[in-house]
Write an enzyme that holds these catalytic residues in place. Structure first.
Site, PDB file in Angstrom:
ATOM      1  N   GLY A 112       0.837  -1.208   0.000  1.00 22.12           N
ATOM      2  CA  GLY A 112       0.000   0.000   0.000  1.00 22.12           C
ATOM      3  C   GLY A 112       0.869   1.255   0.000  1.00 22.12           C
ATOM      4  O   GLY A 112       0.521   2.287   0.553  1.00 22.12           O
TER       5      GLY A 112
ATOM      6  N   GLY B 252      -0.471   4.748  -0.931  1.00 19.68           N
ATOM      7  CA  GLY B 252      -1.602   5.280  -0.158  1.00 19.68           C
ATOM      8  C   GLY B 252      -1.183   6.459   0.702  1.00 19.68           C
ATOM      9  O   GLY B 252      -0.016   6.897   0.690  1.00 19.68           O
ATOM     10  N   GLN B 253      -2.153   6.954   1.516  1.00 23.03           N
ATOM     11  CA  GLN B 253      -1.896   8.160   2.312  1.00 23.03           C
ATOM     12  C   GLN B 253      -0.756   7.927   3.317  1.00 23.03           C
ATOM     13  O   GLN B 253       0.158   8.746   3.422  1.00 23.03           O
ATOM     14  CB  GLN B 253      -3.173   8.546   3.078  1.00 23.03           C
ATOM     15  CG  GLN B 253      -3.058   9.872   3.801  1.00 23.03           C
ATOM     16  CD  GLN B 253      -4.137  10.124   4.837  1.00 23.03           C
ATOM     17  OE1 GLN B 253      -4.886   9.232   5.243  1.00 23.03           O
ATOM     18  NE2 GLN B 253      -4.222  11.353   5.281  1.00 23.03           N
TER      19      GLN B 253
ATOM     20  N   ASP C  38       2.640  -1.736  -4.516  1.00 22.09           N
ATOM     21  CA  ASP C  38       1.209  -1.400  -4.536  1.00 22.09           C
ATOM     22  C   ASP C  38       0.623  -2.083  -5.769  1.00 22.09           C
ATOM     23  O   ASP C  38       1.328  -2.752  -6.526  1.00 22.09           O
ATOM     24  CB  ASP C  38       1.019   0.141  -4.576  1.00 22.09           C
ATOM     25  CG  ASP C  38      -0.286   0.570  -3.892  1.00 22.09           C
ATOM     26  OD1 ASP C  38      -0.255   1.481  -3.060  1.00 22.09           O
ATOM     27  OD2 ASP C  38      -1.332  -0.057  -4.200  1.00 22.09           O
TER      28      ASP C  38
ATOM     29  N   TYR D 212     -14.741  -2.227   8.061  1.00 18.76           N
ATOM     30  CA  TYR D 212     -13.340  -1.825   8.245  1.00 18.76           C
ATOM     31  C   TYR D 212     -12.940  -1.988   9.714  1.00 18.76           C
ATOM     32  O   TYR D 212     -11.923  -2.599  10.025  1.00 18.76           O
ATOM     33  CB  TYR D 212     -13.201  -0.371   7.799  1.00 18.76           C
ATOM     34  CG  TYR D 212     -11.904   0.300   8.113  1.00 18.76           C
ATOM     35  CD1 TYR D 212     -11.823   1.236   9.147  1.00 18.76           C
ATOM     36  CD2 TYR D 212     -10.760   0.038   7.373  1.00 18.76           C
ATOM     37  CE1 TYR D 212     -10.630   1.880   9.425  1.00 18.76           C
ATOM     38  CE2 TYR D 212      -9.569   0.685   7.645  1.00 18.76           C
ATOM     39  CZ  TYR D 212      -9.516   1.612   8.676  1.00 18.76           C
ATOM     40  OH  TYR D 212      -8.335   2.261   8.952  1.00 18.76           O
TER      41      TYR D 212
ATOM     42  N   LYS E 290     -10.315  -4.541  11.539  1.00 17.63           N
ATOM     43  CA  LYS E 290      -9.207  -4.054  12.366  1.00 17.63           C
ATOM     44  C   LYS E 290      -9.233  -4.750  13.738  1.00 17.63           C
ATOM     45  O   LYS E 290      -8.197  -5.113  14.283  1.00 17.63           O
ATOM     46  CB  LYS E 290      -9.283  -2.534  12.540  1.00 17.63           C
ATOM     47  CG  LYS E 290      -8.991  -1.750  11.258  1.00 17.63           C
ATOM     48  CD  LYS E 290      -7.604  -2.059  10.714  1.00 17.63           C
ATOM     49  CE  LYS E 290      -7.270  -1.229   9.492  1.00 17.63           C
ATOM     50  NZ  LYS E 290      -5.961  -1.593   8.919  1.00 17.63           N
TER      51      LYS E 290
END
Ligand code: VAH
Length: 320
Positions: free
Chosen positions: A6, A9-10, A32, A140, A144
């Site tokens: 990832g 990503g941010q 990614d 989500y 988690k």
């Protein structure tokens, strides 16, 4: 050698840069879903990787002699609600693939981000302590919570040194936030500079736990460099920094952009935000590995605008 999933990503964008600063560019393999050919701004080692393809992952681990994995690929809260089973499969199967690879290849360490999304009605709108009841209301958040349990299982049964943080909403300027509920706090800066106004999808008094990306990256490296014996928490660590509402952020923005205006038009993300805490208690992170935030609302806003104003100034000049 460190492998980051990832990486576009941010969080990934910033963590790859920070890790390369510390370990050297060639020691950090960014991965990614995108094909390298489609990434003009690429710097440093990059490999296309679908984290659901276990063989591809194992191949990369063996080829590069990977010793640590930062697993950041996931579907975030709001986007996850649009395709629940797809989000569950991606978030969980990818984590299991990484944990299996860590076990089989005896990796030194694994980092995996949890989130304040693991909290739900039992601490909604309050301050969530480290050991709160985890009653997530989003796919989500469920992934988690389950992920935190799987990480503990692999640590206890196979000795995998996997470490994790419950990130608050993260604010950064270098990569767009994608599909989160807290992302209004990123979009507002871009829209304020571009259009002078922002229509917020959360109500004005929705307080949420937030953190500037520089603090989040520093917390991550600090956790990963702590001696394993100081880490007492079985689940992911709460880390706190800021807690603010859209109205408070708008007031702070107006101090820099007096003509900025905000309007409100709540959507389905409001119910997700309503199920989350207004803030978190991070006594354990401060006790065990000396966590402390450095950015507050004032310094974060100034830092974001320092970096983004030139971007929009240049664009408007070129536009003119
Ligand atoms: C999201 N930014 O909004 C992520 C984060 C706490 C929020 O998990 O889904």
């Amino acid at each position: 050698v460190i492998l980051v999933t990832g990486a576009r990503g941010q969080i990934g964008t910033e963590l790859v840069a920070a890790l390369r600063n510390v370990y050297g560019r060639e020691q950090v393999i960014a991965t990614d879903l995108h094909d390298a050919a489609a990434l003009p701004d690429l710097e440093g080692p990059y490999r296309q990787l679908n984290v659901l393809d276990k063989d591809e992952l194992e191949n990369l681990v063996a080829t590069y002699g990977v010793t640590q994995i930062y697993h950041l690929a996931a579907t975030l809260s709001a986007k996850g609600e649009e395709a629940p089973l797809k989000a569950w499969h991606l978030n969980m199967q990818s984590l299991l693939n990484i944990l299996e690879a860590a076990k089989d290849h005896k990796l030194d360490k694994v980092f995996w981000p949890s989130s304040i999304a693991v909290f739900g009605p039992s601490t909604a709108r309050k301050i969530s302590p480290q050991n709160a009841l985890l009653d997530p209301q989003t796919v989500y958040g469920i992934s988690k919570e389950a992920g935190e349990q799987w990480c503990a299982y692999y640590r206890e049964h196979y000795g995998v040194d996997v470490r994790s943080l419950r990130y608050p909403g993260l604010i950064s300027y270098s990569a767009p936030a994608g599909g989160g509920t807290t992302d209004y706090a990123v979009a507002i800066f871009h829209e304020a500079l571009q259009n002078g106004r922002y229509e917020c999808y959360l109500s004005p008094n929705t307080a949420l736990p937030m953190m500037y990306m520089d603090d989040a990256v520093r917390a991550t490296l600090q956790l990963m460099n702590a001696p394993v014996e100081v880490l007492k928490e079985r689940g992911a660590y709460n880390i706190g920094a800021l807690s603010f509402t859209p109205a408070q952020l708008a007031v702070e923005l107006k101090n820099h952009l007096p003509d900025f205006t905000i309007s409100y038009n709540t959507d389905k993300r409001q119910s997700i935000a309503n199920s989350w805490p207004a803030g978190v208690e991070d006594t354990e992170a401060r006790r065990d590995w000396n966590w402390h935030p450095e950015y507050d609302l004032v310094t974060m806003t100034a830092h974001m605008l320092d970096h983004l104003t030139p971007v929009y100034k240049n664009n408007s000049n070129t536009a003119a």
